[in-house]
Design a protein around this motif. Sequence first.
Motif, PDB file in Angstrom:
ATOM      1  N   TRP A  65       0.521  10.566  29.257  1.00  0.00           N
ATOM      2  CA  TRP A  65       0.784  11.816  29.955  1.00  0.00           C
ATOM      3  C   TRP A  65       2.295  11.975  30.075  1.00  0.00           C
ATOM      4  O   TRP A  65       3.011  11.002  30.342  1.00  0.00           O
ATOM      5  CB  TRP A  65       0.205  11.810  31.370  1.00  0.00           C
ATOM      6  CG  TRP A  65      -1.272  11.707  31.485  1.00  0.00           C
ATOM      7  CD1 TRP A  65      -2.170  12.726  31.678  1.00  0.00           C
ATOM      8  CD2 TRP A  65      -2.059  10.499  31.498  1.00  0.00           C
ATOM      9  NE1 TRP A  65      -3.456  12.232  31.782  1.00  0.00           N
ATOM     10  CE2 TRP A  65      -3.416  10.869  31.673  1.00  0.00           C
ATOM     11  CE3 TRP A  65      -1.743   9.139  31.361  1.00  0.00           C
ATOM     12  CZ2 TRP A  65      -4.440   9.942  31.728  1.00  0.00           C
ATOM     13  CZ3 TRP A  65      -2.767   8.210  31.397  1.00  0.00           C
ATOM     14  CH2 TRP A  65      -4.098   8.612  31.590  1.00  0.00           C
ATOM     15  N   VAL A  66       2.780  13.194  29.917  1.00  0.00           N
ATOM     16  CA  VAL A  66       4.202  13.473  30.087  1.00  0.00           C
ATOM     17  C   VAL A  66       4.354  14.743  30.905  1.00  0.00           C
ATOM     18  O   VAL A  66       3.752  15.775  30.583  1.00  0.00           O
ATOM     19  CB  VAL A  66       4.928  13.647  28.740  1.00  0.00           C
ATOM     20  CG1 VAL A  66       6.406  13.979  28.969  1.00  0.00           C
ATOM     21  CG2 VAL A  66       4.797  12.394  27.889  1.00  0.00           C
ATOM     22  N   LEU A  84       2.768   2.418  34.373  1.00  0.00           N
ATOM     23  CA  LEU A  84       1.555   1.757  33.917  1.00  0.00           C
ATOM     24  C   LEU A  84       0.386   2.207  34.793  1.00  0.00           C
ATOM     25  O   LEU A  84       0.587   2.784  35.855  1.00  0.00           O
ATOM     26  CB  LEU A  84       1.749   0.243  33.973  1.00  0.00           C
ATOM     27  CG  LEU A  84       2.926  -0.289  33.149  1.00  0.00           C
ATOM     28  CD1 LEU A  84       3.118  -1.786  33.383  1.00  0.00           C
ATOM     29  CD2 LEU A  84       2.751   0.007  31.670  1.00  0.00           C
ATOM     30  N   ASP A  85      -0.845   1.945  34.331  1.00  0.00           N
ATOM     31  CA  ASP A  85      -2.034   2.441  35.039  1.00  0.00           C
ATOM     32  C   ASP A  85      -1.952   3.952  35.225  1.00  0.00           C
ATOM     33  O   ASP A  85      -2.202   4.484  36.306  1.00  0.00           O
ATOM     34  CB  ASP A  85      -2.215   1.748  36.392  1.00  0.00           C
ATOM     35  CG  ASP A  85      -2.854   0.380  36.270  1.00  0.00           C
ATOM     36  OD1 ASP A  85      -3.743   0.215  35.401  1.00  0.00           O
ATOM     37  OD2 ASP A  85      -2.465  -0.532  37.013  1.00  0.00           O
ATOM     38  N   GLY A  86      -1.580   4.641  34.151  1.00  0.00           N
ATOM     39  CA  GLY A  86      -1.397   6.085  34.243  1.00  0.00           C
ATOM     40  C   GLY A  86      -2.626   6.832  34.709  1.00  0.00           C
ATOM     41  O   GLY A  86      -2.504   7.876  35.367  1.00  0.00           O
ATOM     42  N   ASN A  87      -3.838   6.325  34.398  1.00  0.00           N
ATOM     43  CA  ASN A  87      -5.051   7.004  34.859  1.00  0.00           C
ATOM     44  C   ASN A  87      -5.078   7.113  36.374  1.00  0.00           C
ATOM     45  O   ASN A  87      -5.581   8.091  36.931  1.00  0.00           O
ATOM     46  CB  ASN A  87      -6.297   6.245  34.395  1.00  0.00           C
ATOM     47  CG  ASN A  87      -6.362   6.064  32.895  1.00  0.00           C
ATOM     48  OD1 ASN A  87      -5.609   5.260  32.349  1.00  0.00           O
ATOM     49  ND2 ASN A  87      -7.234   6.790  32.224  1.00  0.00           N
ATOM     50  N   ALA A  88      -4.528   6.108  37.061  1.00  0.00           N
ATOM     51  CA  ALA A  88      -4.553   6.080  38.518  1.00  0.00           C
ATOM     52  C   ALA A  88      -3.284   6.635  39.141  1.00  0.00           C
ATOM     53  O   ALA A  88      -3.325   7.184  40.246  1.00  0.00           O
ATOM     54  CB  ALA A  88      -4.771   4.649  39.010  1.00  0.00           C
ATOM     55  N   GLY A 118      -1.773   4.961  30.066  1.00  0.00           N
ATOM     56  CA  GLY A 118      -3.089   4.529  30.514  1.00  0.00           C
ATOM     57  C   GLY A 118      -4.029   4.329  29.339  1.00  0.00           C
ATOM     58  O   GLY A 118      -3.602   4.010  28.221  1.00  0.00           O
ATOM     59  N   HIS A 119      -5.295   4.529  29.594  1.00  0.00           N
ATOM     60  CA  HIS A 119      -6.312   4.267  28.580  1.00  0.00           C
ATOM     61  C   HIS A 119      -7.252   5.457  28.448  1.00  0.00           C
ATOM     62  O   HIS A 119      -7.510   6.158  29.433  1.00  0.00           O
ATOM     63  CB  HIS A 119      -7.094   3.001  28.952  1.00  0.00           C
ATOM     64  CG  HIS A 119      -6.240   1.788  29.060  1.00  0.00           C
ATOM     65  ND1 HIS A 119      -5.710   1.337  30.264  1.00  0.00           N
ATOM     66  CD2 HIS A 119      -5.764   0.939  28.108  1.00  0.00           C
ATOM     67  CE1 HIS A 119      -4.975   0.264  30.047  1.00  0.00           C
ATOM     68  NE2 HIS A 119      -4.989  -0.002  28.755  1.00  0.00           N
ATOM     69  N   PRO A 120      -7.766   5.726  27.256  1.00  0.00           N
ATOM     70  CA  PRO A 120      -8.673   6.856  27.071  1.00  0.00           C
ATOM     71  C   PRO A 120      -9.906   6.730  27.955  1.00  0.00           C
ATOM     72  O   PRO A 120     -10.444   5.636  28.154  1.00  0.00           O
ATOM     73  CB  PRO A 120      -9.046   6.772  25.587  1.00  0.00           C
ATOM     74  CG  PRO A 120      -7.903   6.032  24.948  1.00  0.00           C
ATOM     75  CD  PRO A 120      -7.453   5.043  25.983  1.00  0.00           C
ATOM     76  N   ALA A 128     -10.871  -4.240  31.846  1.00  0.00           N
ATOM     77  CA  ALA A 128     -10.732  -5.099  30.666  1.00  0.00           C
ATOM     78  C   ALA A 128      -9.466  -4.753  29.893  1.00  0.00           C
ATOM     79  O   ALA A 128      -8.719  -5.647  29.459  1.00  0.00           O
ATOM     80  CB  ALA A 128     -11.960  -4.958  29.770  1.00  0.00           C
ATOM     81  N   GLU A 129      -9.195  -3.465  29.718  1.00  0.00           N
ATOM     82  CA  GLU A 129      -8.030  -3.047  28.932  1.00  0.00           C
ATOM     83  C   GLU A 129      -6.718  -3.383  29.635  1.00  0.00           C
ATOM     84  O   GLU A 129      -5.748  -3.781  28.993  1.00  0.00           O
ATOM     85  CB  GLU A 129      -8.102  -1.548  28.640  1.00  0.00           C
ATOM     86  CG  GLU A 129      -9.157  -1.147  27.639  1.00  0.00           C
ATOM     87  CD  GLU A 129     -10.534  -0.968  28.259  1.00  0.00           C
ATOM     88  OE1 GLU A 129     -10.684  -1.259  29.483  1.00  0.00           O
ATOM     89  OE2 GLU A 129     -11.459  -0.535  27.543  1.00  0.00           O
ATOM     90  N   ARG A 130      -6.693  -3.232  30.960  1.00  0.00           N
ATOM     91  CA  ARG A 130      -5.433  -3.525  31.651  1.00  0.00           C
ATOM     92  C   ARG A 130      -5.157  -5.032  31.678  1.00  0.00           C
ATOM     93  O   ARG A 130      -3.998  -5.457  31.604  1.00  0.00           O
ATOM     94  CB  ARG A 130      -5.411  -2.901  33.051  1.00  0.00           C
ATOM     95  CG  ARG A 130      -6.405  -3.443  34.040  1.00  0.00           C
ATOM     96  CD  ARG A 130      -6.554  -2.517  35.246  1.00  0.00           C
ATOM     97  NE  ARG A 130      -5.282  -2.303  35.929  1.00  0.00           N
ATOM     98  CZ  ARG A 130      -4.841  -3.081  36.910  1.00  0.00           C
ATOM     99  NH1 ARG A 130      -5.558  -4.131  37.286  1.00  0.00           N
ATOM    100  NH2 ARG A 130      -3.701  -2.828  37.504  1.00  0.00           N
ATOM    101  N   GLN A 131      -6.200  -5.855  31.755  1.00  0.00           N
ATOM    102  CA  GLN A 131      -5.966  -7.297  31.649  1.00  0.00           C
ATOM    103  C   GLN A 131      -5.471  -7.640  30.249  1.00  0.00           C
ATOM    104  O   GLN A 131      -4.561  -8.459  30.086  1.00  0.00           O
ATOM    105  CB  GLN A 131      -7.236  -8.077  31.967  1.00  0.00           C
ATOM    106  CG  GLN A 131      -7.059  -9.593  31.815  1.00  0.00           C
ATOM    107  CD  GLN A 131      -8.268 -10.379  32.275  1.00  0.00           C
ATOM    108  OE1 GLN A 131      -8.641 -10.340  33.432  1.00  0.00           O
ATOM    109  NE2 GLN A 131      -8.884 -11.096  31.343  1.00  0.00           N
TER     110      GLN A 131
END
Length: 315
Positions: A65-66, A84-88, A118-120, A128-131
């Motif tokens: 996201w930008v 980081l953790d852009g979804n949140a 973040g992640h899709p 799992a993806e953030r770890q």
Amino acid sequence: MRADPLHSSTRRALLASGAGLWLAGCSTTTPSQPGPLLQAPPVQLPGTHQMDLRDPVSGHTWRIWVQRPAGPAPATGHPVLYLLDGNASFALAAQLARNGAGRPGELRSDGAIVVGIGHPGDATIHPAERQRDYTPPVPGGTATAQAGGAEVLLDFIARELQPRVAAALPVDPQRQTLSGHSFGGLMVLHALFTRPAQFTRYAATSPSVWWNNGQVMGTAERFVQAYTGAPRPFRAQLQLRIGSLETAEAAATPARAAVQRERRMRERTEALATQLSALQWPELAVQMQVLAGEDHGSVMAPALIDALALAQLPR
């Protein structure tokens, strides 16, 4: 008090246009048919763009996201906050940046470009993806499908993301901030200790310093040894935040107390801040704060305010 920028007549018109919706909620009569509220288009943040970007090297795909700032860029370019953790975290940080841009000129900071990583998917957290992405590889090892991918993500940011942001908007190379919470905070510390010139400012909130038996503490030791008495080709600021309740004594349940006792997050984070501050290197500024009344989850929001403020500090 500064006057509202909306003329009173415009305010009355806006209020009148919404009166039917809000008053219907207070009415004692039943509407004849369902209202259109949930049929309205989804909310969009102004000035914000989203895309899923595939890394051609690792094959991983990250959601990016930008938010571009409103108004002209400062003479040196816009500061950039990478989250980081852009979804949140992205939506909150982007709105905070927009709020700041709306303040009177004498109180307004330089408009920051906010970049979420973040992640899709629509989930707030992707465990799992953030770890996989935020934890450092074991010494002498490489990333696996489960963990140790911090170098992979940092390479992607350096090779793909930072150049794309710089090509799209005028950026200030001396005000580049990386911010993360928990595993994200661990990655922020790893980035500082292994590539201190990729960013100029690092905001680590409740970093998972316990990971792999406190591996990052050893990384910090090697960082100190490498640059003690040697040229330091970087200038960095480190902002550390942790909640006052992140101790075994303050835990709400025995199970949480056991986790806190094992991980010793607050104690280790404070010890790290003390160690780095004692160096008194002019190239490394360290600022640590324990946020009263916050636990590991709730500390994220107030620390995000501080991370944005760090990103917007003048050179």
